[in-house]
Design a protein around this motif. Structure first.
Motif, PDB file in Angstrom:
ATOM      1  N   ALA A  22       0.846  -1.199   0.000  1.00  0.00           N
ATOM      2  CA  ALA A  22       0.000   0.000   0.000  1.00  0.00           C
ATOM      3  C   ALA A  22       0.880   1.247   0.000  1.00  0.00           C
ATOM      4  O   ALA A  22       1.936   1.273   0.628  1.00  0.00           O
ATOM      5  CB  ALA A  22      -0.918   0.009   1.226  1.00  0.00           C
ATOM      6  N   GLY A  23       0.420   2.283  -0.720  1.00  0.00           N
ATOM      7  CA  GLY A  23       1.174   3.531  -0.766  1.00  0.00           C
ATOM      8  C   GLY A  23       0.287   4.694  -1.167  1.00  0.00           C
ATOM      9  O   GLY A  23      -0.820   4.513  -1.677  1.00  0.00           O
ATOM     10  N   ASP A  24       0.780   5.897  -0.925  1.00  0.00           N
ATOM     11  CA  ASP A  24       0.050   7.124  -1.273  1.00  0.00           C
ATOM     12  C   ASP A  24       0.007   7.260  -2.795  1.00  0.00           C
ATOM     13  O   ASP A  24       1.019   7.093  -3.475  1.00  0.00           O
ATOM     14  CB  ASP A  24       0.751   8.331  -0.650  1.00  0.00           C
ATOM     15  N   MET A  40      -3.417   4.435  -3.120  1.00  0.00           N
ATOM     16  CA  MET A  40      -4.676   4.855  -2.502  1.00  0.00           C
ATOM     17  C   MET A  40      -4.460   6.177  -1.775  1.00  0.00           C
ATOM     18  O   MET A  40      -3.337   6.683  -1.708  1.00  0.00           O
ATOM     19  CB  MET A  40      -5.173   3.787  -1.514  1.00  0.00           C
ATOM     20  N   GLU A  41      -5.565   6.742  -1.251  1.00  0.00           N
ATOM     21  CA  GLU A  41      -5.441   7.930  -0.416  1.00  0.00           C
ATOM     22  C   GLU A  41      -4.664   7.572   0.845  1.00  0.00           C
ATOM     23  O   GLU A  41      -4.826   6.479   1.397  1.00  0.00           O
ATOM     24  CB  GLU A  41      -6.825   8.481  -0.022  1.00  0.00           C
ATOM     25  N   TRP A  42      -3.848   8.510   1.359  1.00  0.00           N
ATOM     26  CA  TRP A  42      -2.942   8.181   2.463  1.00  0.00           C
ATOM     27  C   TRP A  42      -3.685   7.695   3.708  1.00  0.00           C
ATOM     28  O   TRP A  42      -3.278   6.748   4.361  1.00  0.00           O
ATOM     29  CB  TRP A  42      -2.096   9.406   2.813  1.00  0.00           C
ATOM     30  N   VAL A  99       1.934  -4.464   3.582  1.00  0.00           N
ATOM     31  CA  VAL A  99       3.016  -3.507   3.820  1.00  0.00           C
ATOM     32  C   VAL A  99       2.523  -2.099   3.478  1.00  0.00           C
ATOM     33  O   VAL A  99       1.751  -1.918   2.538  1.00  0.00           O
ATOM     34  CB  VAL A  99       4.256  -3.854   2.953  1.00  0.00           C
ATOM     35  N   ILE A 100       2.959  -1.102   4.279  1.00  0.00           N
ATOM     36  CA  ILE A 100       2.844   0.308   3.871  1.00  0.00           C
ATOM     37  C   ILE A 100       4.248   0.770   3.528  1.00  0.00           C
ATOM     38  O   ILE A 100       5.135   0.790   4.383  1.00  0.00           O
ATOM     39  CB  ILE A 100       2.270   1.194   4.979  1.00  0.00           C
ATOM     40  N   GLN A 101       4.467   1.137   2.269  1.00  0.00           N
ATOM     41  CA  GLN A 101       5.811   1.539   1.860  1.00  0.00           C
ATOM     42  C   GLN A 101       6.024   3.002   2.224  1.00  0.00           C
ATOM     43  O   GLN A 101       5.211   3.848   1.923  1.00  0.00           O
ATOM     44  CB  GLN A 101       5.988   1.330   0.357  1.00  0.00           C
ATOM     45  N   GLY A 102       7.117   3.295   2.928  1.00  0.00           N
ATOM     46  CA  GLY A 102       7.473   4.672   3.235  1.00  0.00           C
ATOM     47  C   GLY A 102       6.549   5.321   4.240  1.00  0.00           C
ATOM     48  O   GLY A 102       5.504   5.841   3.877  1.00  0.00           O
ATOM     49  N   ILE A 103       6.906   5.283   5.541  1.00  0.00           N
ATOM     50  CA  ILE A 103       6.087   5.886   6.590  1.00  0.00           C
ATOM     51  C   ILE A 103       7.000   6.356   7.707  1.00  0.00           C
ATOM     52  O   ILE A 103       8.007   5.717   8.021  1.00  0.00           O
ATOM     53  CB  ILE A 103       5.039   4.879   7.111  1.00  0.00           C
TER      54      ILE A 103
END
Length: 667
Positions: free
Chosen positions: A42-44, A83-85, A99-103
């Motif tokens: 998942a990512g922004d 997706m939306e953040w 996974v959330i990439q980059g947080i």
């Protein structure tokens, strides 16, 4: 000498052996049976240059390239879900993604996620237009500020005054709102903002001001307890950093590598190894000087011992001072409780134990405040500053506690300690109510003459009609006048009696919308007889359009007290009281001016004290009660006075919307 050379040679061989070991270790590549694994990422969808969908509909960015490089080095498959953040955390907690990439890593997020090793240092900045006067974070008070929904910058803005926060779906929307003037500033990721400035071609319109905000480490987030996925991500990160892939990706998106390349590290390590070897040789030579330095060392040791004695004495003095301060806190007249930043109680004085009840003694210090009576009594939900009153029962008796919560912050503005002060004000409130009742009784005495006169007029009319009734009972014109005048006179008497009863009845303030000029005219009518007897000239310059919010009975008593006080202060032939009102900024100021004797310097600071008066027949309660009533309604009272020239009292209300709302003051 030969032994020395052999020893040095051995150390050099060991140092190069260690270097060789790390060189071989750095070449190890992670292998595992991961070909069949597919991670959902998942990512922004719009957070350039980290991750975004370009004009061709492709999902690209720094984080996307990092995840793809990890996938190649570990042999896993990945599937991206832009997706939306604010949706990313919901999807991960629902296990719809892995996974959330980059947080950013924060303490709050650590409650819900596990993180990989950090691979980037991140920060935020304040973006404004070139011609703005905003220069730092504190200048954002009373401004419109845009931030991305779910961004940690909300914490910075909550610490400021009256900031209007506008949430956006992404940072590009925030930038565009700034450019068209919908907001005065926006806070966002520094690198993303710089990227958008270049992409939109607005380098001459937008600038960064103030210091960097919220510096934090940047990592990959996995579900809480997902050790396996976390292990794969960490192995992949180590590999792409080792083989130089990470440096290439960083240069591609940000222009310079975050860290030195591997060959440069090896060179630095080799240089350090040679330096260590040289240092060892120098130590061996210096060893020969040991005998000549022995006496100097002994001398220094003696001096150090003397210094230690001084420090021990200072520590004892500090300890005594600490004990003395603690004794002061234990014996002051106010209860004190301190809570550290972890939410644990660190100090409680004896008065606090007495007020909270003996059952609390022994279970407060060292324990989380949420597990004690403090959580139930006081507003400590967010350990923020505040004040108020709470009712508690001590040994079956209801008591009223006034409390004040203060925070202590460090040089960076972070909270270090919370101090809770509280005291029993039950008797104080009873005394205030007693004083107020006495003042009302005195005011009632002054009103009796005026009210009697007002009641006598309608009674005279009713009596006249009653005497004429037998003679003119059948007279049609008399009947018409009788049926019109008698009800009006009765209503007039009834209104006076109701006002008197409502004024005399004590109760808590009920604030309502009041027409200021009408309220003043009503009080002047009650005092009409007194004003006429004293030959006082009244000037009323209050605009008819002004309304205030206050308890109408409290306002009537305040005006009565202040008008009577002004009349009693005037001994001139030409007595005058002037009423005026002005609107200044968001406030309305009601001025009551007299041309009396004024207040001398010795008395000026005592006028609000109960029972203090310079009049031979006064009680000294009028201004004290007036101040208390205004404070209860949140109205500020100030004054200016000069001997033989008169006094001006000013009541200050704060404007909100179309109404005037009382401004709270600390009493």
């Amino acid at each position: 000498m030969k032994k020395t050379i052999a020893f040095v040679t051995t150390l050099i061989i060991i140092a190069y052996g260690v270097l060789a070991y790390f060189e071989v270790f750095n070449t190890i590549t992670f292998f595992g049976e991961t070909d069949s694994i597919t991670l959902r990422i998942a990512g922004d969808r719009n957070f350039p240059p980290y991750e975004y969908i370009d004009e061709h509909g492709e999902y690209i960015g720094f984080n996307v390239d990092i995840i793809r490089a990890i996938a190649l080095s570990t042999g896993i498959n990945v599937q991206f879900y832009p997706m939306e953040w604010q949706e990313t955390s919901e999807k991960l907690q629902a296990k719809e993604v892995d996974v959330i990439q980059g947080i950013k890593i924060t303490k709050e997020r650590e409650k819900y996620y596990d993180f990989s090793d950090a691979y980037l240092e991140n920060s935020q900045s304040i973006f404004v237009l070139m011609d703005t006067e905003i220069e730092k974070l504190e200048d954002l008070s009373f401004q419109r500020v845009a931030i991305q929904q779910g961004d940690v910058a909300i914490t910075n803005l909550k610490a400021l005054w009256e900031v209007k926060i506008i949430f956006t779906s992404d940072q590009e929307e925030a930038m565009r709102k700034l450019l068209v003037g919908e907001v005065d500033a926006y806070i966002g990721n520094t690198l993303t903002g710089a990227f958008l400035i270049n992409q939109l071609g607005v380098r001459n319109q937008v600038k960064i001001v103030g210091e960097m905000l919220n510096p934090s480490k940047y990592a990959v987030a996995v579900a809480r307890g997902d050790v396996y996925t976390q292990h794969i991500i960490n192995k992949g990160l180590k590999e792409i950093k080792r083989n130089g892939t990470y440096d290439k990706i960083y240069r591609k998106w940000f222009g310079q590598p975050l860290q030195f390349p591997s060959w440069y590290k090896r060179k630095i390590i080799a240089t350090i190894g040679i330096a260590i070897s040289s240092l060892l040789i120098m130590i061996l030579f210096l060893y020969r000087w040991n005998s000549s330095l022995k006496k100097e060392v002994e001398k220094q040791t003696y001096e150090i011992q003397e210094v230690n004695k001084i420090l021990i004495g200072q520590n004892k003095e500090i300890s005594r001072e600490k004990d003395f301060r603690e004794k002061i806190l234990q014996n002051i007249f106010i209860a004190v409780v301190t809570i550290n930043k972890e939410g644990r109680i660190s100090f409680v004085n004896q008065l606090a134990y007495q007020l909270l009840g003996s059952q609390e003694e022994g279970r407060l210090v060292g324990n989380p405040y949420r597990e004690t009576l403090l959580e139930q009594l006081f507003s400590l939900d967010k350990l923020q500053e505040g004040k108020g009153e709470e009712e508690i029962y001590i040994q079956g008796e209801k008591r009223l506690l006034y409390y004040d919560i203060r925070t202590i912050t460090n040089i960076n503005g972070d909270m270090e300690e919370v101090i809770l002060f509280f005291r029993d004000v039950t008797e104080e409130r009873k005394l205030q109510e007693t004083i107020r009742t006495k003042d009302k009784l005195q005011s009632l005495g002054n009103l009796v003459a005026s009210i009697a006169h007002e009641i006598r007029n309608p009674l005279t009319s009713i009596k006249a009609y009653a005497e004429l009734l037998p003679k003119k009972f059948n007279n049609t014109e008399f009947q018409k006048l009788f049926s019109t005048d008698i009800p009006l006179e009765i209503d007039r008497v009834n209104t006076l009696i109701n006002d008197l009863l409502e004024y005399a009845k004590p109760r808590k303030p009920f604030r309502e919308r009041i027409h200021l000029q009408s309220a003043l005219n009503g009080v002047l009518t009650l005092l009409k007889n007194k004003i006429k007897q004293e030959k006082v000239h009244i000037e009323n310059h209050i605009d008819e359009a002004i309304y205030i919010h206050m308890d109408k009975n409290h306002l009537r008593q305040v005006l009565l007290n202040m008008i009577l006080n002004a009349i009693e202060s005037m001994d001139k032939e030409k007595k005058k009281i002037t009423f005026s009102a002005e609107i200044r900024d968001k406030k309305i100021l009601l001025n009551i001016k007299d041309n009396g004797c004024g207040i001398d310097e010795d008395s000026i600071h005592k006028i609000y004290n109960p029972f203090y008066t310079t009049k031979s027949n006064g009680t000294g309660l009028g201004l004290f009660v007036t101040f208390q009533l205004l404070a209860e309604n949140g109205v500020a009272l100030s004054y200016e006075s000069a001997l033989q020239e008169g006094t001006i009292f000013t009541l200050t209300f704060t404007r909100e919307g179309e109404d005037f709302i009382a401004e709270a003051i600390n009493c």
